[in-house]
Design a protein around this motif. Structure first.
Motif, mmCIF file in Angstrom:
data_model
loop_
_atom_site.group_PDB
_atom_site.id
_atom_site.type_symbol
_atom_site.label_atom_id
_atom_site.label_comp_id
_atom_site.label_asym_id
_atom_site.label_seq_id
_atom_site.Cartn_x
_atom_site.Cartn_y
_atom_site.Cartn_z
ATOM 1 N N ASN A 1 -19.434 59.848 21.999
ATOM 2 C CA ASN A 1 -19.205 58.402 22.034
ATOM 3 C C ASN A 1 -20.109 57.711 23.042
ATOM 4 N N ARG A 2 -19.836 56.441 23.281
ATOM 5 C CA ARG A 2 -20.646 55.634 24.202
ATOM 6 C C ARG A 2 -22.135 55.628 23.851
ATOM 7 N N ASN B 1 -15.408 50.535 16.394
ATOM 8 C CA ASN B 1 -16.478 51.226 17.114
ATOM 9 C C ASN B 1 -16.875 52.454 16.310
ATOM 10 N N SER C 1 -24.777 51.690 29.619
ATOM 11 C CA SER C 1 -24.637 50.649 28.624
ATOM 12 C C SER C 1 -24.111 49.397 29.313
ATOM 13 N N THR D 1 -16.881 46.841 27.912
ATOM 14 C CA THR D 1 -15.901 47.856 28.335
ATOM 15 C C THR D 1 -16.571 49.026 29.037
ATOM 16 N N GLU D 2 -17.805 49.330 28.628
ATOM 17 C CA GLU D 2 -18.504 50.445 29.269
ATOM 18 C C GLU D 2 -18.991 50.046 30.653
ATOM 19 N N SER E 1 -16.095 50.539 32.884
ATOM 20 C CA SER E 1 -15.923 51.948 33.285
ATOM 21 C C SER E 1 -16.897 52.310 34.390
ATOM 22 N N THR E 2 -18.169 51.979 34.186
ATOM 23 C CA THR E 2 -19.186 52.368 35.165
ATOM 24 C C THR E 2 -18.926 51.709 36.520
#
Lengths: 515, 515
Positions: A186-187, A219, B322, B326-327, B330-331
């Motif tokens: 993913n990602r 997604n 990214s 949402t990513e 997270s980061t």
């Protein structure tokens, strides 16, 4: 019976069976809007009417299709109904990603009548025109031919090289060390997924199959599946999946084709727009000329009957107050009419007590019920014994293949005749008038007062169509007003042949005062 | 906090208070579609980018507006958020009946992420542009002036005379014999209602007030109300009702005006479309030229900050994989970053654990949170002690009023500068190429192979933009391919100045292979 995406495939054979055994089908549809641009005017000819609707309605979506199949129960001597209410939504992939118009008032109206838009978008059945279907089938067949051929690789940009290497290392570890059947990646954005598709296939073609998986939130992730001995190769699996997806995307168009091929009598109430949208959404774009439209429609649906047209003729005309569907139903429940007994199998049909007005399935059912009540009245008048409908009977002949034109019916253009020409009512008594912006309705009446009463249809704030109630006054009007330098009067035919004029949106002021 | 039609009026003062006390506002919006017609190409300049978005996005609706107001809690030394999630739907009457576009994939996407379309259409708050608001206010004031004046009566057609008389008789009976306060008249179409309005007022002006009532299913009936001594006259009541309805129709535009007037720092993630839709829906049509757009935007929103742009610059660029929201979140939760502590009053804000991705209110909140994490990182690097945001600080200056251009960022057109000019990256190395229809990607690579690697952007099946990785090869390419009679090569600038070309829809084949 409600039909959505998840029960469509299993319902299709039931639908086929219902159509096959029916004496007639009643239909109704719901749209996302009615008219884009200039509406029909009260003086339009049937041909003008078609052209305006064809141009003004084609970008809206048909979002619900109701079909009530009426079949005869020999034992009980009355009709039963199988009724289907289909939610329709054109999904992209592999179908085209559609752009469509909505009219805020139309959606508002549907919502107030309980229409479920969440169900529509989440669970609506897809569809496409026959034209698109043919093209997609050809494209897919052609594309699949090339799967075995090698394609030139897309170059991995320097900035992505490390990420690709890292993931390839993880996949290698999965192949050699793990016992899991699958792993997920993913990602990654679509570009990275494409590069991985390419790289993983290149490096580990014999060990794994790479697939994309769409999560619930849309997604996309990559799925790496360990290859087993009995597994079809990647290309075969993919080809099958693609054909299945295409069949699902064709969706409701299969039902529309069944209806057409059945050549059954199809009954609708004020059904012109239903017919136009059905043809335009599931068969092909509507033809731009009137003669081709009639031919096309008659070819696809050889027996159409419009209950609104039927109720506008003797012996019904004088006995029915309003011909709005629910009011027609009320009136037909009282003497001299009576509603026939209709049954249904458990969970398969409606009863007229369900009160789901403006749900397409319910409205289709009610339309069929009204049709049967009017048909029974005619049959009684003719001294016939059975209430069963015989589509080719002389009883129904006067009503067949004529589509009611609600907006011009008062001005003598009451219908489209699909199998012949219509009366072409004269418009000698109608004029296009340009007048000063500050004028009001009574200034217009004043202007025409020497010639009796007039019907005015405002086009914008300084122009209107004016029809004389006393038609023989037309030559006098022309003579008398030719020299009036505050207004410009043009005979209707002359105005029409001179092109569409300078535009401005229609305001049917006559009906909108205060209400 | 969810805001819909029924709690909008009471929430408006809370919204005002939240905006007033906030250090900054984070926003996010949802639309019914993204692009109508040709999309931005990777070689477009910032001006091209704006023109394409302005033309291609304006017919879609903005259906959800999220606003997260971050204000400082002195006692606890961290931020609190008041977050609002507004459902927006433009109702007709007294606002205009809107025609708008939807893109099937966009609605599908929203539905998959839990968007409630029933709530949207049933309970969405109305809005309109300032231009429309001004016009409607003027029209209403003018129309109300004429209420007391007598209008010329519409003639009752012979066929309706009996029905009108019958109803007048019933009303007379109600006035004289009944003790009820009201009676209702149903089963009338709009024309009959208009005639009744006129006749009843004429005959029973002193005894009754006539009003229309909209039923839940949107059917309209007439309500006859017995006049009492303390009752305002019909005109006064009606005027008040009309102004109330107009205020409700202006609706959310009042919030947009508050935001603009606050001149607060507004933070968005990849916010260009949010800004365009906000301006075009609640203020006025977007200007057709780029300079006016910049001026207009800066005038309405003097301090904009795009976290996607911020994350594309040092010191973030290399540390963030990214920059999808949402990513990014997270980061930013992992070292060297950390998410700040954010609180909220009961029921007034979100927490980042709510997981309501793609709900505008939640996404606005997350955007604010990411902004604070990046801001804190900068503050730590600069040795500042407080995490509190000071919009006019030097820390934020490099990021202010620059809107990220996601689709051209890779090709050096990374942003729009609202308060100055942008870098204008050269396009000497880019060519428009027309090639035989049967050619594939590798035929193009082959053609350019003597000049190194190329980036290809397909326009349709026989034309593409081609950019050279080795820019200095451009003159050689032109010389070498000028005589090739299978392809036509035109330098990018020359192609652009020659008009938009012959059309055909864009296919960004590069990113769509298989995925």
């Amino acid at each position: 019976m409600e039909v959505v995406r998840k029960n469509f495939k299993e319902t299709l054979p039931l639908v086929k069976e219902s159509i096959d055994k029916a004496d007639f089908l009643a239909i109704d549809t719901e749209f996302t809007g009615l008219m884009n641009g200039r509406d029909v005017t009260i003086f339009d000819s049937p041909e003008d009417y078609y052209i305006r609707l064809m141009n003004g309605s084609s970008e809206f979506l048909l979002i619900q299709f109701g079909m009530s199949c009426f079949y005869w129960d020999e034992k009980r001597n009355h009709y039963l109904n199988d009724t289907y209410n289909f939610y329709l939504y054109p999904r992209g992939r592999p179908g085209p990603d559609r752009l469509f118009l909505c009219q805020s008032s139309s959606l508002d109206f549907l919502a107030s009548n309980g229409f479920d838009f969440n169900k529509l978008i989440r669970e609506g059945i897809s569809y496409m025109t026959s034209t698109t279907e043919t093209k997609l089938r050809e494209n897919l067949a052609e594309r699949q031919l090339s799967y075995s051929k090698e394609k030139e690789a897309v170059r991995i940009p320097d900035e992505n090289r490390q990420q690709i290497e890292d993931i390839c290392t993880k996949v290698k570890h999965f192949i050699e060390k793990s016992t899991d059947a699958e792993m997920e990646i993913n990602r990654c954005n679509s570009f990275i997924r494409m590069l991985l598709f390419q790289e993983l296939k290149l490096r580990f073609k014999d060990e794994i199959i790479v697939d994309t998986k769409v999560l619930e939130n849309k997604n996309r992730i990559l799925k790496v599946i360990r290859k087993t001995a009995d597994m079809d190769d990647q290309d075969t699996l993919r080809k099958k999946k693609e054909w299945d997806e295409l069949e699902e995307a064709v969706g409701f168009s299969k039902v529309a084709q069944m209806i057409s091929q059945s050549e059954k009598l199809i009954v609708g109430h004020n059904m012109l727009l239903d017919v136009l949208h059905t043809l335009g959404h599931f068969f092909q774009q509507l033809p731009p000329d009137y003669a081709s439209f009639k031919e096309f429609t008659h070819c696809m649906f050889p027996k159409l009957l419009d209950t609104k047209y039927m109720s506008s003729l003797p012996p019904f005309k004088d006995k029915l107050g309003s011909s709005v569907l629910t009011e027609l139903l009320s009136t037909l429940g009282e003497p001299p009419f009576s509603l026939p007994k209709i049954g249904s199998r458990q969970g398969r049909g409606y009863s007229h007590l369900d009160d789901k007005e403006h749900e397409a399935g319910y409205d289709a059912y009610i339309t069929g019920l009204c049709f049967l009540a009017m048909h029974a009245h005619l049959a009684r008048m003719r001294g016939e014994e059975s209430d069963r409908v015989v589509p080719q009977s002389v009883t129904l002949k006067p009503f067949l293949n004529k589509l009611f034109l609600a907006k011009t019916a008062r001005q003598d253009s009451p219908y489209i005749n699909l199998v012949g020409s219509e009366p072409t009512p004269p418009r000698d008594h109608v004029f296009h008038l340009v007048f000063p912006k500050e004028w009001q309705r009574n200034d217009l009446s004043q202007l025409f007062s020497p010639f009796g009463a007039v019907t005015v249809y405002f086009l914008d704030e300084c122009s209107a169509f004016v029809g004389l109630d006393q038609r023989d006054q037309a030559p006098d009007v022309m003579r008398a007003l030719a020299k009036n330098n505050r207004v410009t009067l043009t005979p209707y035919y002359k105005y029409k042949s001179g092109g569409s004029g300078s535009g401005g949106s229609d305001n049917e002021v006559l009906y909108s005062l205060l209400l």
